[in-house]
Write a protein that holds these residues in place. Sequence first.
Motif, mmCIF file in Angstrom:
data_model
loop_
_atom_site.group_PDB
_atom_site.id
_atom_site.type_symbol
_atom_site.label_atom_id
_atom_site.label_comp_id
_atom_site.label_asym_id
_atom_site.label_seq_id
_atom_site.Cartn_x
_atom_site.Cartn_y
_atom_site.Cartn_z
ATOM 1 N N ARG A 190 10.147 46.735 29.855
ATOM 2 C CA ARG A 190 10.095 45.689 28.843
ATOM 3 C C ARG A 190 11.487 45.439 28.262
ATOM 4 O O ARG A 190 11.843 44.293 27.954
ATOM 5 N N TRP A 244 2.627 40.953 26.260
ATOM 6 C CA TRP A 244 3.916 40.756 26.936
ATOM 7 C C TRP A 244 3.941 41.295 28.366
ATOM 8 O O TRP A 244 4.879 41.043 29.114
ATOM 9 N N SER A 272 2.875 40.656 31.721
ATOM 10 C CA SER A 272 2.326 39.471 32.379
ATOM 11 C C SER A 272 1.369 39.814 33.516
ATOM 12 O O SER A 272 0.436 39.059 33.791
#
Length: 351
Positions: A105, A123, A125
Motif C-alpha cells: 500500500r 483501497w 483493489s
Amino acid sequence: MRILILKRDKLGDMLLTTPMLRWLRQQLPDARIDVLANTYNAWVLDGNPDVDRVLTYQRATEGGRIHWKAVVAQLQQVFSLRREHYDWVIAANGEYSHRALKRARWVGGRNLVSYHEGAAPSWLSHPLTVPAGLHETQRLTHLLSALTVPLPESPLPLRFSLPEESRRFARAWLDERGLAPGGYITLGLGARRAKRQPTADQVKRWTRYFHEQWGLQTVFMWTPGKSDNPLYPGDDDIAQPVLDAGMPWLHPFRGPLKPALGLIWHGRTSLFPDSGLMHFAAASPGGVLGFFAEVEASPPPSQWAPVGPRARWLEAPKTLSDLDDGTVFAALTSLVEPHTDEIPPLCTSGA
C-alpha cells in the motif's frame, strides 16, 4: 504496463516465486517487471531474465533493534517508488500477510493485488481468496489471475543461477578432499522441526549404504547450534554422534548458504528435510529427495513439496525415524541411477 512484485520472505520463498515471474514474462513479454525485495533474499534473482529490475531495502528491525538509517532509507524509497506510478503492485505471498500488504500500500499503484481474509479494505483493489489444495508456486501464480492472465495448466520449473562464488568455493573445497563432482551425495539436517530430521543412526546407516552400494561419498551438512536455541535452533546434537563415528566416506560441512549451494550443485543428488535448502536442491542438476512428517500438524507437501523433474519426497507418519531404510533407498535410486527408472511425477509418497 508497469508491474511491481513485492517479495519480503525468506530465501526459499523467493525461489518459489520464480515460476510466477517466468509465467508473467511469457504472458506479458512487453511489460516492465520489477521486484521489491529485502537485501537478504534479493540475490536469489541475480541473472533472472524474467525481471527487469530488482529493488532492495534493508530491514528496519532486527533482533529487536531499530535501525534508523534503514527506516529513513525505506521512506525515501517509498516516495521514489510512488513516482513510478505502477499499473499493478502484487503482494506475492501464498497466503494473507498484513505486513506485505502494508508495504504494498505504501508503494501505491493503480491496482493492488493480494490474498486477504475477511472483509477487505476499500483501497485493496483486487483482494483474492487463497485457493485451497494448490502448491505454493501455484498459489503465487494464481495472483496473476487479477491481471486476467491465463493460468498455466501445470506447475512451472524453478529458475535459479548458481553464483560464481559458489562454484569457485565448491571446486576448491572438493579438490582439497579429493572428491569428484558427481561422486557424492549431499545429506542435510536443516529443519526447524526435529520430527522431519533423520536421526544420527539413520545418517550413519544411509551413508554407509551410499558408499557400499553406489560407491558414493557423503557431504554432510547441518545448522550450527543447540536444538534448544529459541531463535535459531541448530543440529549439533544430532551431528556430533555422526562425526564421532569417524566414517571415512563422510565429509562434514558446516558453513554459509552460498558455499553450501555450490556443493549441492556439484553432487550426484541430495537429501534434505523440508527447508529452504530442499527447494534450492530441487533446482540443482542432481535434484533432491525431500522429507516431511506429521503433516496434520505441519505444513503439508501438497503445498511445500520440492518442485522439478528431479524432485521427490517422502512423508513419514509421525517422525522421519518411522521411515524404513528400504523406502528411502528405493526413492533415491532414480536420482542416483536415472538410467534405470523413468523420472516419476512431481511428488511421490512413502507413507
